[in-house]
Write a protein that holds these residues in place. Structure first.
Motif, mmCIF file in Angstrom:
data_model
loop_
_atom_site.group_PDB
_atom_site.id
_atom_site.type_symbol
_atom_site.label_atom_id
_atom_site.label_comp_id
_atom_site.label_asym_id
_atom_site.label_seq_id
_atom_site.Cartn_x
_atom_site.Cartn_y
_atom_site.Cartn_z
ATOM 1 N N SER A 1 0.821 -1.205 0.000
ATOM 2 C CA SER A 1 0.000 0.000 0.000
ATOM 3 C C SER A 1 0.861 1.263 0.000
ATOM 4 C CB SER A 1 -0.929 0.007 1.220
ATOM 5 O OG SER A 1 -0.189 -0.189 2.407
ATOM 6 N N ILE A 2 0.336 2.315 -0.593
ATOM 7 C CA ILE A 2 1.043 3.588 -0.689
ATOM 8 C C ILE A 2 1.407 4.084 0.711
ATOM 9 C CG2 ILE A 2 0.761 6.023 -1.299
ATOM 10 C CD1 ILE A 2 -0.916 5.146 -3.679
ATOM 11 N N ALA A 3 2.632 4.524 0.867
ATOM 12 C CA ALA A 3 3.149 5.055 2.130
ATOM 13 C C ALA A 3 3.163 4.018 3.239
ATOM 14 C CB ALA A 3 2.369 6.295 2.575
ATOM 15 N N GLY A 4 3.042 2.732 2.886
ATOM 16 C CA GLY A 4 3.120 1.664 3.873
ATOM 17 C C GLY A 4 1.992 1.642 4.870
ATOM 18 N N ARG A 5 0.794 2.106 4.450
ATOM 19 C CA ARG A 5 -0.326 2.289 5.381
ATOM 20 C C ARG A 5 -1.309 1.123 5.291
ATOM 21 N NH1 ARG A 5 -3.493 5.813 3.872
ATOM 22 N NH2 ARG A 5 -4.223 6.774 5.804
ATOM 23 N N GLY A 6 -0.841 -0.097 5.508
ATOM 24 C CA GLY A 6 -1.726 -1.248 5.453
ATOM 25 C C GLY A 6 -2.578 -1.380 6.704
ATOM 26 N N LEU A 7 -3.692 -2.118 6.563
ATOM 27 C CA LEU A 7 -4.596 -2.397 7.673
ATOM 28 C C LEU A 7 -4.689 -3.909 7.838
ATOM 29 C CD1 LEU A 7 -6.730 -0.936 9.611
ATOM 30 C CD2 LEU A 7 -8.426 -1.724 7.959
ATOM 31 N N GLN A 8 -4.405 -4.410 9.043
ATOM 32 C CA GLN A 8 -4.416 -5.843 9.311
ATOM 33 C C GLN A 8 -5.503 -6.162 10.329
ATOM 34 O OE1 GLN A 8 -0.696 -8.214 9.904
ATOM 35 N NE2 GLN A 8 -1.464 -8.525 11.981
ATOM 36 N N LEU A 9 -6.364 -7.120 9.986
ATOM 37 C CA LEU A 9 -7.435 -7.530 10.886
ATOM 38 C C LEU A 9 -7.200 -8.951 11.374
ATOM 39 C CD1 LEU A 9 -10.630 -6.173 9.095
ATOM 40 C CD2 LEU A 9 -9.508 -5.253 11.112
ATOM 41 N N GLU A 10 -7.006 -9.090 12.678
ATOM 42 C CA GLU A 10 -6.916 -10.396 13.314
ATOM 43 C C GLU A 10 -8.255 -10.667 14.003
ATOM 44 O OE1 GLU A 10 -4.562 -12.632 13.327
ATOM 45 O OE2 GLU A 10 -2.772 -11.573 12.619
ATOM 46 N N GLN A 11 -8.832 -11.848 13.754
ATOM 47 C CA GLN A 11 -10.164 -12.150 14.258
ATOM 48 C C GLN A 11 -10.186 -13.501 14.961
ATOM 49 O OE1 GLN A 11 -12.922 -11.013 10.670
ATOM 50 N NE2 GLN A 11 -10.890 -11.533 9.946
ATOM 51 N N ASP A 12 -10.912 -13.572 16.044
ATOM 52 C CA ASP A 12 -11.036 -14.823 16.765
ATOM 53 C C ASP A 12 -11.695 -15.872 15.869
ATOM 54 O OD1 ASP A 12 -12.767 -16.733 18.579
ATOM 55 O OD2 ASP A 12 -11.146 -15.963 19.838
ATOM 56 N N SER A 13 -11.040 -17.003 15.720
ATOM 57 C CA SER A 13 -11.497 -18.017 14.774
ATOM 58 C C SER A 13 -12.844 -18.610 15.152
ATOM 59 C CB SER A 13 -10.450 -19.137 14.667
ATOM 60 O OG SER A 13 -9.244 -18.634 14.146
ATOM 61 N N THR A 14 -13.176 -18.592 16.435
ATOM 62 C CA THR A 14 -14.452 -19.152 16.887
ATOM 63 C C THR A 14 -15.525 -18.084 17.007
ATOM 64 O OG1 THR A 14 -13.298 -20.892 18.109
ATOM 65 C CG2 THR A 14 -15.588 -20.462 18.699
ATOM 66 N N GLN A 15 -15.223 -17.037 17.782
ATOM 67 C CA GLN A 15 -16.236 -16.029 18.090
ATOM 68 C C GLN A 15 -16.608 -15.159 16.891
ATOM 69 O OE1 GLN A 15 -17.916 -15.720 21.056
ATOM 70 N NE2 GLN A 15 -16.891 -17.653 21.527
ATOM 71 N N ILE A 16 -15.677 -14.925 15.992
ATOM 72 C CA ILE A 16 -15.955 -14.075 14.831
ATOM 73 C C ILE A 16 -16.037 -14.910 13.556
ATOM 74 C CG2 ILE A 16 -15.191 -12.115 13.454
ATOM 75 C CD1 ILE A 16 -16.097 -11.360 16.268
ATOM 76 N N LEU A 17 -14.964 -15.549 13.186
ATOM 77 C CA LEU A 17 -14.939 -16.264 11.910
ATOM 78 C C LEU A 17 -15.862 -17.474 11.921
ATOM 79 C CD1 LEU A 17 -11.152 -16.051 11.027
ATOM 80 C CD2 LEU A 17 -13.033 -14.683 10.114
ATOM 81 N N GLY A 18 -16.058 -18.082 13.081
ATOM 82 C CA GLY A 18 -16.930 -19.240 13.179
ATOM 83 C C GLY A 18 -18.404 -18.902 13.186
ATOM 84 N N ASN A 19 -18.713 -17.617 13.168
ATOM 85 C CA ASN A 19 -20.092 -17.139 13.166
ATOM 86 C C ASN A 19 -20.325 -16.377 11.872
ATOM 87 O OD1 ASN A 19 -22.272 -15.095 13.609
ATOM 88 N ND2 ASN A 19 -22.391 -16.059 15.622
ATOM 89 N N ALA A 20 -21.155 -16.911 10.986
ATOM 90 C CA ALA A 20 -21.326 -16.333 9.648
ATOM 91 C C ALA A 20 -21.789 -14.885 9.696
ATOM 92 C CB ALA A 20 -22.311 -17.178 8.838
ATOM 93 N N THR A 21 -22.699 -14.587 10.625
ATOM 94 C CA THR A 21 -23.205 -13.214 10.720
ATOM 95 C C THR A 21 -22.094 -12.262 11.134
ATOM 96 O OG1 THR A 21 -25.438 -13.975 11.276
ATOM 97 C CG2 THR A 21 -24.860 -11.719 11.883
ATOM 98 N N ARG A 22 -21.338 -12.641 12.144
ATOM 99 C CA ARG A 22 -20.293 -11.747 12.656
ATOM 100 C C ARG A 22 -19.169 -11.545 11.657
ATOM 101 N NH1 ARG A 22 -19.890 -14.352 18.763
ATOM 102 N NH2 ARG A 22 -21.780 -13.355 19.621
ATOM 103 N N ARG A 23 -18.734 -12.608 11.004
ATOM 104 C CA ARG A 23 -17.617 -12.425 10.066
ATOM 105 C C ARG A 23 -18.041 -11.543 8.892
ATOM 106 N NH1 ARG A 23 -18.474 -18.180 9.154
ATOM 107 N NH2 ARG A 23 -19.411 -18.542 7.106
ATOM 108 N N ASP A 24 -19.310 -11.674 8.459
ATOM 109 C CA ASP A 24 -19.801 -10.808 7.393
ATOM 110 C C ASP A 24 -19.921 -9.373 7.884
ATOM 111 O OD1 ASP A 24 -19.900 -13.012 5.768
ATOM 112 O OD2 ASP A 24 -22.093 -13.132 5.675
ATOM 113 N N GLN A 25 -20.286 -9.196 9.150
ATOM 114 C CA GLN A 25 -20.375 -7.844 9.706
ATOM 115 C C GLN A 25 -19.010 -7.170 9.747
ATOM 116 O OE1 GLN A 25 -22.296 -8.944 13.433
ATOM 117 N NE2 GLN A 25 -24.218 -7.973 12.802
#
Length: 452
Positions: free
Chosen positions: A275-299
């Motif tokens: 990304s320009i100027a090295g301004r990346g955004l990294q999202l770490e998400q709980d594999s169970t509470q967020i990614l394991g829940n279809a509604t939450r991961r889409d949110q």
């Protein structure tokens, strides 16, 4: 140098455990005769196969092996090399293959180009594939470096498919993205080589305005969503606020400050490098509470996308420049919430600089008890991107005598009031306010932005 791209596919190799490497389980050391120009290159990735089966990946260490064979830590050897029947500390024989190319003549690229996201996701058995798509004019890329972190692939896919012209993508497929293969294929984000993954390399050599990477994890016990990356902290706070708003669940912890797991701020982190100027955004998400829940991961995906949609979309007001201040504009209605890709009011203005700078305010156009607003203030850099300079959550309180705007004082989510904006005796500053004002039910109400 052409010699640095020499293809090496070596069969009948030998791997041994080097206890000195314990704790560095993704790296492998190669014999000194195979390390350097014209051979395997340090800090690039290699494919490890057992016969025709992809067994693992490793990153070439800068230090050559001392044994004359390939070396890994005990855990790296167990997870990425050893198969049933091997001794506990050694693997050798005709089935052991090490390669720096996915096909003849592609070195050092180990990732085969995929024709679609489906191709990468379902046709990568025994190989590494990457899907890269970047339409002309795309301003944000969504990346999946670890597709075995289940459902991160689907998050980027959701965003890209919503608008493939607006949203570029780089997504890996590794051995059909089987969940649970992290210990075999994971490469730390700061060590993923743009040479080994040519699709990623296309972004690193021709950077995009913004880049976002999706990750999943279970080891961060202090947060369900961690907003990191090298983008300015104020931007991370704004993203975290909008994710919290979208999740609408106080039991789910969303953090953005450094020091709480997986900062992702290293310049070498691929999402910063692309990304320009090295301004990346990294999202770490709980594999169970967020990614394991279809509604939450889409949110989470939708909330993140909305931040950039509101930077890409044009302003809702016109004109977008003024010869003097004070200046103010209102949406007039709540139609901004339904009329565009960005479901927030976008007010933009270029103002003359003044000694001491300007005071900014934005929020609900009318103060009504229990109404709320979220505000993002941005300043145009003049070199291709906006930086977030302040904002946050506002609650409106009417005590029966007066109605006032209460700026958030919540720990780590304190409202950031911009100061010294547009300070100077000449020139101009372009500003953007992105506002969502709501009544007590959550329905949008008119919003405003003013510059004093």
């Amino acid at each position: 140098m052409e010699t640095a791209r020499q293809s090496l596919v070596l069969t009948g190799q030998k791997f041994v455990v080097n206890s000195v490497m314990n704790g560095d389980d993704e790296r492998c050391r190669v014999p000194s005769s195979l390390l350097g120009a014209g051979n395997f290159q340090a800090n690039q990735q290699l494919l490890i196969r057992r016969g025709t089966t992809l067994r693992g990946l490793c990153t070439v260490d800068v230090v050559a092996s001392t044994s004359g064979d390939f070396e890994m830590s005990s855990a790296g050897f167990l997870n990425r090399v050893r198969i049933f029947g091997d001794p506990s500390l050694t693997a050798t024989g005709s089935t052991v293959e090490v390669a720096n190319e996915y096909a003849a003549g592609t070195a050092p690229g180990i990732a085969e180009p995929a024709t679609s996201l489906t191709d990468a996701n379902t046709n990568s058995a025994g190989k590494v594939k990457e899907y890269t798509a970047r339409a002309t004019g795309a301003q944000v890329a969504y990346a999946v470096p670890h597709p075995f972190e289940k459902y991160t692939f689907e998050q980027a896919e959701l965003i890209h498919n919503a608008d493939p012209v607006r949203n570029a993508i780089w997504a890996l497929g590794i051995d059909n993205n089987v969940s649970g293969s992290l210990s075999r294929y994971h490469i730390t984000s700061a060590e993923i080589s743009a040479d080994s993954f040519p699709g990623l390399g296309s972004f690193v050599s021709n950077k995009i305005t913004n880049a976002v990477s999706f990750h999943g994890e279970l080891s961060c016990t202090t947060s369900e969503v961690r907003v990191g990356g090298a983008i300015e902290p104020a931007f991370r706070q704004g993203v975290a606020e909008i994710i919290r708003e979208e999740l609408n669940d106080p039991t789910l912890r969303v953090h953005w400050k450094s020091g709480i797991c997986f900062d992702g701020t290293a310049p070498a982190n691929f999402v910063n490098a692309m990304s320009i100027a090295g301004r990346g955004l990294q999202l770490e998400q709980d594999s169970t509470q967020i990614l394991g829940n279809a509604t939450r991961r889409d949110q989470v995906a939708a909330a993140t996308k909305s931040v950039f949609d509101c930077l890409i979309d044009g302003a809702d007001n016109s004109p977008t420049s003024t010869p003097s201040t004070p200046w103010s504009v209102s949406s007039g209605t709540a139609n901004y919430a339904t009329s565009g890709v960005c479901e927030r009011y976008i007010a933009e203005i270029e103002v003359p600089n003044v000694p001491g700078g300007h005071t900014l305010s934005a929020g609900a156009a009318t103060c009504v008890d229990e109404h709320t607003a979220h505000v993002d203030y941005y300043r145009w850099t003049g070199v291709g991107y906006w930086v977030r300079i302040g904002g946050g959550n506002i609650t409106y309180v009417d005590d029966g005598t007066t109605c006032s705007a209460q700026l958030s004082t919540e720990t780590d989510y304190t409202y950031l009031q911009p100061t010294g904006v547009g300070s100077g005796s000449s020139g101009t500053t372009r500003l953007r306010a992105v506002v969502r004002a709501s009544d007590a039910s959550g329905a949008a109400v008119p919003a405003f932005f003013s510059v004093q």
